[in-house]
Motif scaffolding. Structure first.
Motif, PDB file in Angstrom:
ATOM      1  N   SER A   1      -1.364   1.756 -10.025  1.00  0.00           N
ATOM      2  CA  SER A   1      -0.993   0.344  -9.898  1.00  0.00           C
ATOM      3  C   SER A   1      -1.561  -0.494 -11.026  1.00  0.00           C
ATOM      4  O   SER A   1      -2.532  -0.135 -11.683  1.00  0.00           O
ATOM      5  CB  SER A   1      -1.517  -0.189  -8.558  1.00  0.00           C
ATOM      6  OG  SER A   1      -2.928  -0.039  -8.471  1.00  0.00           O
ATOM      7  N   PHE A   2      -0.930  -1.644 -11.210  1.00  0.00           N
ATOM      8  CA  PHE A   2      -1.455  -2.678 -12.103  1.00  0.00           C
ATOM      9  C   PHE A   2      -1.089  -4.041 -11.529  1.00  0.00           C
ATOM     10  O   PHE A   2      -0.179  -4.165 -10.697  1.00  0.00           O
ATOM     11  CB  PHE A   2      -0.912  -2.531 -13.534  1.00  0.00           C
ATOM     12  CG  PHE A   2       0.580  -2.688 -13.662  1.00  0.00           C
ATOM     13  CD1 PHE A   2       1.151  -3.933 -13.886  1.00  0.00           C
ATOM     14  CD2 PHE A   2       1.422  -1.580 -13.589  1.00  0.00           C
ATOM     15  CE1 PHE A   2       2.522  -4.080 -14.019  1.00  0.00           C
ATOM     16  CE2 PHE A   2       2.799  -1.717 -13.730  1.00  0.00           C
ATOM     17  CZ  PHE A   2       3.354  -2.973 -13.946  1.00  0.00           C
TER      18      PHE A   2
ATOM     19  N   GLU B   1       6.712  -3.002  -4.993  1.00  0.00           N
ATOM     20  CA  GLU B   1       6.208  -4.282  -5.488  1.00  0.00           C
ATOM     21  C   GLU B   1       5.972  -5.246  -4.330  1.00  0.00           C
ATOM     22  O   GLU B   1       6.845  -5.438  -3.472  1.00  0.00           O
ATOM     23  CB  GLU B   1       7.173  -4.902  -6.495  1.00  0.00           C
ATOM     24  CG  GLU B   1       6.665  -6.230  -7.051  1.00  0.00           C
ATOM     25  CD  GLU B   1       7.005  -6.448  -8.511  1.00  0.00           C
ATOM     26  OE1 GLU B   1       6.178  -7.031  -9.242  1.00  0.00           O
ATOM     27  OE2 GLU B   1       8.116  -6.047  -8.933  1.00  0.00           O
ATOM     28  N   TYR B   2       4.769  -5.832  -4.323  1.00  0.00           N
ATOM     29  CA  TYR B   2       4.449  -6.866  -3.345  1.00  0.00           C
ATOM     30  C   TYR B   2       5.148  -8.156  -3.731  1.00  0.00           C
ATOM     31  O   TYR B   2       5.275  -8.489  -4.915  1.00  0.00           O
ATOM     32  CB  TYR B   2       2.935  -7.086  -3.286  1.00  0.00           C
ATOM     33  CG  TYR B   2       2.181  -5.936  -2.661  1.00  0.00           C
ATOM     34  CD1 TYR B   2       1.898  -5.911  -1.303  1.00  0.00           C
ATOM     35  CD2 TYR B   2       1.740  -4.857  -3.435  1.00  0.00           C
ATOM     36  CE1 TYR B   2       1.205  -4.864  -0.723  1.00  0.00           C
ATOM     37  CE2 TYR B   2       1.048  -3.790  -2.870  1.00  0.00           C
ATOM     38  CZ  TYR B   2       0.786  -3.809  -1.508  1.00  0.00           C
ATOM     39  OH  TYR B   2       0.104  -2.753  -0.945  1.00  0.00           O
TER      40      TYR B   2
ATOM     41  N   ILE C   1       4.465   4.220  -8.649  1.00  0.00           N
ATOM     42  CA  ILE C   1       3.786   3.060  -9.228  1.00  0.00           C
ATOM     43  C   ILE C   1       4.031   1.859  -8.326  1.00  0.00           C
ATOM     44  O   ILE C   1       5.139   1.679  -7.815  1.00  0.00           O
ATOM     45  CB  ILE C   1       4.322   2.748 -10.640  1.00  0.00           C
ATOM     46  CG1 ILE C   1       4.074   3.910 -11.606  1.00  0.00           C
ATOM     47  CG2 ILE C   1       3.716   1.454 -11.198  1.00  0.00           C
ATOM     48  CD1 ILE C   1       4.777   3.755 -12.948  1.00  0.00           C
ATOM     49  N   PHE C   2       2.988   1.039  -8.128  1.00  0.00           N
ATOM     50  CA  PHE C   2       3.236  -0.234  -7.460  1.00  0.00           C
ATOM     51  C   PHE C   2       2.599  -1.371  -8.245  1.00  0.00           C
ATOM     52  O   PHE C   2       1.687  -1.161  -9.049  1.00  0.00           O
ATOM     53  CB  PHE C   2       2.769  -0.218  -6.001  1.00  0.00           C
ATOM     54  CG  PHE C   2       1.288  -0.352  -5.782  1.00  0.00           C
ATOM     55  CD1 PHE C   2       0.692  -1.601  -5.615  1.00  0.00           C
ATOM     56  CD2 PHE C   2       0.482   0.775  -5.711  1.00  0.00           C
ATOM     57  CE1 PHE C   2      -0.676  -1.723  -5.397  1.00  0.00           C
ATOM     58  CE2 PHE C   2      -0.873   0.662  -5.481  1.00  0.00           C
ATOM     59  CZ  PHE C   2      -1.458  -0.594  -5.326  1.00  0.00           C
ATOM     60  N   VAL C   3       3.130  -2.571  -8.006  1.00  0.00           N
ATOM     61  CA  VAL C   3       2.740  -3.748  -8.786  1.00  0.00           C
ATOM     62  C   VAL C   3       2.341  -4.889  -7.859  1.00  0.00           C
ATOM     63  O   VAL C   3       3.005  -5.158  -6.851  1.00  0.00           O
ATOM     64  CB  VAL C   3       3.904  -4.219  -9.685  1.00  0.00           C
ATOM     65  CG1 VAL C   3       3.500  -5.463 -10.483  1.00  0.00           C
ATOM     66  CG2 VAL C   3       4.351  -3.111 -10.627  1.00  0.00           C
ATOM     67  N   TRP C   4       1.255  -5.551  -8.204  1.00  0.00           N
ATOM     68  CA  TRP C   4       0.895  -6.832  -7.609  1.00  0.00           C
ATOM     69  C   TRP C   4       1.055  -7.887  -8.703  1.00  0.00           C
ATOM     70  O   TRP C   4       0.296  -7.890  -9.656  1.00  0.00           O
ATOM     71  CB  TRP C   4      -0.550  -6.820  -7.086  1.00  0.00           C
ATOM     72  CG  TRP C   4      -0.928  -8.174  -6.568  1.00  0.00           C
ATOM     73  CD1 TRP C   4      -1.487  -9.214  -7.264  1.00  0.00           C
ATOM     74  CD2 TRP C   4      -0.735  -8.650  -5.242  1.00  0.00           C
ATOM     75  NE1 TRP C   4      -1.650 -10.305  -6.471  1.00  0.00           N
ATOM     76  CE2 TRP C   4      -1.201  -9.989  -5.217  1.00  0.00           C
ATOM     77  CE3 TRP C   4      -0.200  -8.093  -4.072  1.00  0.00           C
ATOM     78  CZ2 TRP C   4      -1.152 -10.771  -4.066  1.00  0.00           C
ATOM     79  CZ3 TRP C   4      -0.172  -8.872  -2.932  1.00  0.00           C
ATOM     80  CH2 TRP C   4      -0.644 -10.181  -2.931  1.00  0.00           C
TER      81      TRP C   4
END
Length: 305
Positions: free
Chosen positions: A247-248, A34-35, A278-281
């Motif tokens: 990602s989402f 996560e950013y 999975i990564f999230v912005w």
């Protein structure tokens, strides 16, 4: 068919199924990223829920080779400065979150889209001088903050793909050789000149890049599950051999949203052994919502099925 042959066929079938199951289990990942820090919304590491059964990466956003002037930031040819919310995301907070959760690592992202409403351009004066400056300044930041890796998120370019390839590729190699970082990722999306620069980098230095944080939320709003899975296969082919993460965004950006089937798509990829993570912005945008989608993402990754 005699009984011995039947038993042999059944054993062979069982072996094939077992090998397939092992292969699927081996290729799925439990990486959640996560950013954090780009929006200056006073979000802290401890705000974000951390599932102990995943590998968790916070990605500080951003370190930029620009001056820190709030009125007229300008390129500095590889001299990186901290542009994330350094009042709340401090070196002591990095140490605290890593001490609290043994599965947490923290990276910094380089570049980003804009600063003070100005586009951040990759704009080296020369490959050699940019690399020298970048290695020095990034090493200093990483040691000060006790970080583990870097992410490359340039989205605007004043150089050709070859200069970007050599600067970024050699930077990653040197930082790994010097044991300054243990992993590196890139964050492309499907638009030129972004994609052409990252594909050039991947072709030459892909063996040194651990993860592809592909910005699937950069696709149009209203993307459905079938479209998302098609986009994933295209990027999986583009970055062949790489760990392409899905990602989402929680900022209202595009792509396939969690409300419209993102986790359905993830479950399908997981059943096929293709879900590397999975990564999230971004954590900043999730702060006011209770981080429900972050919890759901980590639960899916941690699940054995």
């Amino acid at each position: 068919m005699d009984s011995l042959m039947l038993i042999s066929l059944l054993m062979l079938q069982y072996l094939c199924i077992s090998l397939f199951s092992i292969q699927v289990a081996a290729t799925n990942g439990k990486l959640f990223r996560e950013y954090i820090g780009a929006e200056s919304k006073n979000v802290t590491f401890s705000d974000v829920p951390v599932n102990p059964n995943v590998e968790f990466h916070f990605i500080l956003s951003f370190a930029i080779d620009y001056t820190t002037s709030s009125t007229s930031p300008s390129p500095t040819n590889g001299h990186f400065n901290v542009f994330w919310d350094s009042n709340t995301l401090t070196p002591s907070q990095v140490s605290a979150i890593k001490a609290r959760h043994s599965n947490v690592k923290v990276a910094l992202s380089l570049g980003g889209d804009s600063v003070s409403n100005r586009n951040v351009y990759f704009q080296p004066t020369s490959v050699t001088s940019w690399i020298q400056n970048a290695v020095s300044s990034i090493t200093k930041i990483i040691k000060e903050y006790n970080l583990d890796g870097i992410d490359i998120d340039y989205e605007h370019f004043s150089s050709d793909p070859n200069a970007f390839t050599e600067c970024i590729g050699r930077l990653i190699v040197i930082l790994k050789q010097n044991r300054v970082i243990s992993f590196a990722s890139i964050a492309p999306y499907d638009d030129d000149p972004v994609q052409s620069h990252y594909l050039a980098l991947w072709r030459k230095y892909g063996n040194f890049i651990d993860y592809v944080n592909f910005q699937f939320y950069a696709y149009d709003k209203g993307t459905n599950v079938s479209q998302f899975l098609r986009f994933f296969e295209i990027q999986r082919s583009n970055y062949r051999g790489g760990k392409v993460l899905v990602s989402f965004g929680t900022d209202g950006s595009g792509g396939l949203s969690p409300k419209n089937g993102f986790f359905t798509a993830c479950s399908r990829l997981k059943s096929q052994g293709k879900l590397h993570g999975i990564f999230v912005w971004s954590a900043d945008d999730s702060k006011g919502t209770g981080f429900g989608f972050e919890k759901q993402s980590q639960a899916l990754l941690a699940s054995p099925k």
